[in-house]
Design a protein around this motif. Structure first.
Motif, short mmCIF file in Angstrom:
data_model
loop_
_atom_site.label_atom_id
_atom_site.label_comp_id
_atom_site.label_asym_id
_atom_site.label_seq_id
_atom_site.Cartn_x
_atom_site.Cartn_y
_atom_site.Cartn_z
N GLY A 10 0.73 -1.26 -0.07
CA GLY A 10 -0.06 -0.05 0.02
C GLY A 10 0.93 1.22 -0.03
O GLY A 10 1.90 1.29 -0.29
N ILE A 12 2.44 4.28 2.20
CA ILE A 12 2.71 4.58 3.39
C ILE A 12 2.26 5.96 4.01
O ILE A 12 1.83 6.09 5.36
N ALA A 23 12.21 7.90 3.28
CA ALA A 23 13.37 7.58 2.53
C ALA A 23 13.57 8.84 1.82
O ALA A 23 13.16 9.04 0.71
N GLY A 33 9.55 9.72 -5.39
CA GLY A 33 9.29 8.47 -4.86
C GLY A 33 8.54 8.79 -3.56
O GLY A 33 7.58 9.58 -3.69
N SER A 116 10.67 0.63 1.87
CA SER A 116 11.67 -0.14 1.65
C SER A 116 12.82 0.88 1.14
O SER A 116 12.92 1.21 0.04
N THR A 119 15.41 1.38 -2.01
CA THR A 119 15.19 0.45 -3.32
C THR A 119 14.61 1.04 -4.49
O THR A 119 14.66 0.34 -5.56
N PHE A 155 5.36 -1.16 -1.85
CA PHE A 155 4.83 -0.41 -2.85
C PHE A 155 4.86 -1.38 -4.26
O PHE A 155 5.88 -1.57 -4.77
P1 ADP Z 1 15.32 5.74 -2.43
O1 ADP Z 1 15.96 7.15 -2.82
O2 ADP Z 1 15.65 5.68 -0.89
O3 ADP Z 1 15.50 4.71 -3.24
P2 ADP Z 1 12.52 5.92 -3.23
O4 ADP Z 1 11.37 6.63 -2.91
O5 ADP Z 1 13.03 6.38 -4.69
O6 ADP Z 1 13.36 6.08 -2.37
O7 ADP Z 1 12.07 4.59 -3.31
C1 ADP Z 1 11.95 3.64 -1.86
C2 ADP Z 1 10.84 2.79 -1.78
O8 ADP Z 1 9.55 3.43 -1.60
C3 ADP Z 1 10.69 1.96 -3.17
O9 ADP Z 1 10.42 0.70 -2.96
C4 ADP Z 1 9.53 2.81 -3.73
O10 ADP Z 1 8.58 1.75 -4.60
C5 ADP Z 1 8.54 2.79 -2.62
N1 ADP Z 1 7.61 3.72 -2.37
C6 ADP Z 1 7.31 5.00 -3.51
N2 ADP Z 1 6.21 5.64 -3.02
C7 ADP Z 1 5.70 4.86 -2.00
C8 ADP Z 1 4.41 5.21 -1.27
N3 ADP Z 1 3.83 6.26 -1.33
N4 ADP Z 1 4.16 4.32 0.00
C9 ADP Z 1 5.25 3.42 0.12
N5 ADP Z 1 6.24 3.15 -0.57
C10 ADP Z 1 6.58 4.01 -1.75
#
Ligand code: ADP
Length: 172
Positions: A10, A12, A23, A33, A116, A119, A155
């Motif tokens: 889902g 976050i 992140a 992201g 995560s 990633t 996600f």
């Molecule tokens: P990083 O720069 O640390 O890699 P990202 O935001 O690009 O951070 O990705 C980190 C993780 O968060 C990825 O697995 C991405 O699919 C996931 N992600 C992106 N949007 C959301 C969200 N709204 N809720 C939860 N996870 C998300």
């Protein structure tokens, strides 16, 4: 122990927990992201508070209010950019989980959701990152009883399945 860790697929920003982890990047001034999603959902006051924090080093964590989010707090942590695995990426990622949880405990957080970390844009391999996430959270919970629930928010189906598999593996 195991019932204190759950995994969901889902968004976050929708989690009804005391704190969600972001992140972020070292500037803490917004990105794409999950960071972009959190800033959109929290509203512009989040960026205003982030501007006062003077950034955040990789592996460290800083806390803000959650503003319009259901979560009261946002813990901003900066994961490592993947450069092949020989540049302390594993240790830096582990520190993101440890430092975020330590900060949460200091503020009386009982329920916390993690994305995560690293990633997405930072290209850390999913399985390797998930192993570290699960290991660090398990270790932390073993020596801490104030955190009641840690939710890994995935996600996409693939990340979700990776977490399920990893949580099913025995600890060694
Ligand atoms: P990083 O720069 O640390 O890699 P990202 O935001 O690009 O951070 O990705 C980190 C993780 O968060 C990825 O697995 C991405 O699919 C996931 N992600 C992106 N949007 C959301 C969200 N709204 N809720 C939860 N996870 C998300």
């Amino acid at each position: 122990m195991m019932d204190r860790i759950t995994v969901v697929e889902g968004d976050i920003t929708e989690q009804k927990v005391d704190a969600i982890v972001n992140a972020a990047n070292t500037s803490l001034l917004g990105g794409g992201g999950v960071d972009g999603a959190i800033h959109r959902a929290a509203g512009p006051a989040l960026l205003e508070e982030c501007r006062t924090l003077n950034g955040c080093a990789t592996g460290e964590a800083k806390m803000t209010s959650g503003y319009r989010l259901p979560a009261r707090w946002v813990i901003h942590t900066v994961g490592p950019v993947w450069h092949g695995g020989k540049n302390q990426e594993d240790e830096l990622l582990a520190r993101c989980y440890r430092n975020s949880l330590a900060l949460a405990v200091q503020s009386g957080v009982r329920t916390i959701a993690f994305p995560s970390i690293s990633t997405g844009a930072f290209s850390f391999p999913q399985e390797r990152a998930t192993r570290i996430a699960v290991r660090e959270v398990r270790r932390f919970l073993e020596s801490n009883s104030s955190i009641e629930q840690v939710i890994f928010v995935c996600f996409g189906k693939q990340a979700y399945q990776t977490y399920l598999d990893m949580l099913g593996e025995p600890t060694t």
